[in-house]
Design an enzyme around this catalytic site. Structure first.
Site, short mmCIF file in Angstrom:
data_model
loop_
_atom_site.label_atom_id
_atom_site.label_comp_id
_atom_site.label_asym_id
_atom_site.label_seq_id
_atom_site.Cartn_x
_atom_site.Cartn_y
_atom_site.Cartn_z
N LYS A 21 0.83 -1.21 0.00
CA LYS A 21 0.00 0.00 0.00
C LYS A 21 0.86 1.26 0.00
CE LYS A 21 -2.63 0.75 3.86
NZ LYS A 21 -2.52 2.11 4.40
N SER A 22 1.90 1.27 0.83
CA SER A 22 2.77 2.45 0.92
C SER A 22 3.45 2.73 -0.41
CB SER A 22 3.90 2.20 1.92
OG SER A 22 3.49 2.45 3.20
N SER A 166 8.61 9.46 11.18
CA SER A 166 7.37 9.25 10.43
C SER A 166 7.64 9.36 8.94
CB SER A 166 6.32 10.29 10.83
OG SER A 166 5.31 10.33 9.84
N GLN A 168 5.40 9.30 6.69
CA GLN A 168 4.41 10.19 6.05
C GLN A 168 4.86 11.63 6.13
OE1 GLN A 168 0.67 9.21 7.94
NE2 GLN A 168 0.46 7.31 6.77
N ASP A 314 3.32 -0.95 11.86
CA ASP A 314 1.94 -1.39 11.59
C ASP A 314 1.67 -2.83 12.03
OD1 ASP A 314 1.30 1.08 10.55
OD2 ASP A 314 1.79 0.52 8.49
N ARG A 345 -4.64 2.19 18.53
CA ARG A 345 -4.41 0.73 18.45
C ARG A 345 -4.02 0.12 19.79
NH1 ARG A 345 -1.83 0.51 12.31
NH2 ARG A 345 -3.89 0.45 11.33
#
Ligand code: S3P
Length: 428
Positions: A21-22, A166, A168, A314, A345
């Protein structure tokens, strides 16, 4: 609602999982601002990735299927048009954060919004560095949360020490930096996944990397490429753990992306005593790819400290399932970031594990799980989080009673084929 019964026999199979996905987000983004056509193979089909595709279609990029390729007709950075409506990133934090960086460099106004989960996730972490670069980017409600309004253009490079690791945030800054005047240097406290750096090089950019520090110069143009996306190790992880905790299982997963900034789950499962072999190692699209064979057997508890966080970020939910059945105690520390994912989470795993009879100590930035138990049946909540739903589906298979997951449709975010594939290796 989904009800899953314990499995009566071991798992068997030889499977592949959807594309990472990344990496797919990055392929669509870089393809859209490159010059010329890119062809992307093995896109996941998950909702998160399709949000990124839609966002660029909204900005005038032609993106279409041709056989098994997704073709992206890039016309360079200037080929993007101002989106007429707000861009809906839905559940996808990667879409929102990476696009905030890219749009910070474009000379038009845009708006990014998301679903109720994404609207609660911290955005100050991108707003701050992008503002330092000269972008006018703000939270519309003034609370540092989405929706975000971006008046882009006219950026300059910065030297920036990121307070948290991070990928992102790093990627958002890099996408802005490529459009800025001068150089930008970023230092992370721990090296996060480096798919953006790897793929930028593949698209012809110069990127200097030294440990956890990255430097790029502004004004670089990218060139369209063919990208084959490796299988997503974060999706493979559910099957690795399922096979590892169900005695007698034997499973092979082909073509899994094993980038060293992502493969913490392999190391942790080995430390827990799992029989796990990586073979057929090769490089595709600059990424390390491998086949993985795993066999079921007894596991033991482990301590996962700060050094594991970035490489395993993750995979804590599914590793908490392995921890519950492993002999002894497992400790996760320094995982406060897990509270800011698609759900909190730490809270979601604690609640679900307890509902299935597992003893868990929850801390602000960690968890301690007392293992050596079988999951009893019960009801768990996914909190709309795909990785929580998949984790408890795996728990259910290895337990002694049926588990009901309130919302399991959220697996479509990253892995729409999850339950079909699980069924296939259960029935063999
Ligand atoms: C991602 C980075 C990680 C990860 C997320 C995807 C990415 O987040 O949790 O699922 O594609 O860059 P952070 O690195 O921002 O923590």
């Amino acid at each position: 609602m989904k009800r899953i019964e314990p499995l009566k026999q071991p798992l068997r199979g030889d499977i592949t999982v959807p594309g990472d996905k990344s990496i797919a987000h990055r392929a669509v983004i870089l393809g859209s601002v490159a010059q010329g056509r890119s062809r992307i193979f093995n896109l996941s089909g998950g909702d998160d990735n399709s949000r990124t595709v839609r966002a660029f279609r909204q900005m005038g990029v032609e993106i279409f299927r041709d056989g098994d390729a997704l073709c992206v007709e890039g016309k360079g950075w200037d080929g993007l048009c101002a989106p007429r409506a707000s861009i809906d990133c839905a559940n996808s934090g990667t879409t929102m954060r990476l696009l905030s960086g890219l749009l910070a460099g474009r000379p038009f106004t845009s708006e990014l919004d998301g679903d109720s989960s994404l609207r609660q996730r911290p955005m100050q972490r991108v707003i701050e560095p992008l503002s330092l670069m000269g972008a006018r980017i703000s939270s519309k409600a003034g609370d540092d949360l989405a929706p975000l309004k971006i008046d882009g253009g006219n950026l300059h490079g910065i030297d920036y020490r990121m307070p948290i690791a991070s990928a992102q945030v790093k990627s958002a800054i890099l996408l802005a930096a490529l459009q800025a005047r001068g150089a930008t240097t970023l230092a992370e406290p721990q090296k996060s996944r480096d798919h953006t750096e790897v793929m930028l090089r593949g698209f012809g950019a110069e990127v200097a990397v030294k440990g956890a520090t990255v430097t790029v110069c502004g004004g670089q143009n990218l060139h369209g490429q063919d990208v084959r996306i490796p299988g997503d190790i974060s999706s493979a992880a559910f099957f690795l753990v399922a096979a590892a905790i169900i005695p007698g299982s034997e499973l092979t997963i082909r073509s899994v992306g094993c980038n060293p900034t992502r493969d913490g789950v392999v190391e942790v499962l080995r430390r827990m005593g799992a029989s796990l072999e990586c073979f057929n190692e090769r490089t595709e699209a600059g990424e390390r790819v491998s086949d993985i064979r795993v066999a079921g057997g007894a596991l033991k508890g482990v301590d996962m400290g700060a050094e594991m966080v970035a490489r395993t970020i993750d995979e804590y939910p599914i590793l908490s399932i392995a921890a519950a059945v492993a002999d002894g105690v497992t400790t996760f520390s320094d995982i406060k970031e897990l509270r800011y994912k698609e759900s909190d989470r730490i809270a979601a795993m604690t609640a679900g594990l307890r509902a299935l009879g597992i003893e868990v100590e929850e801390r602000e930035d960690g968890m301690t799980i007392r293992g050596g138990r079988r999951f009893r049946g019960g009801e768990v909540r996914s909190f709309g989080d795909h990785r929580i739903a998949m984790s408890f589906a795996v728990a259910a298979l290895s337990g002694i009673g049926a588990v009901v997951i309130d919302d399991a449709a959220c697996v479509d975010i990253s892995f729409p084929q999850f339950f079909d594939l699980l069924g296939k290796i259960c029935l063999h």
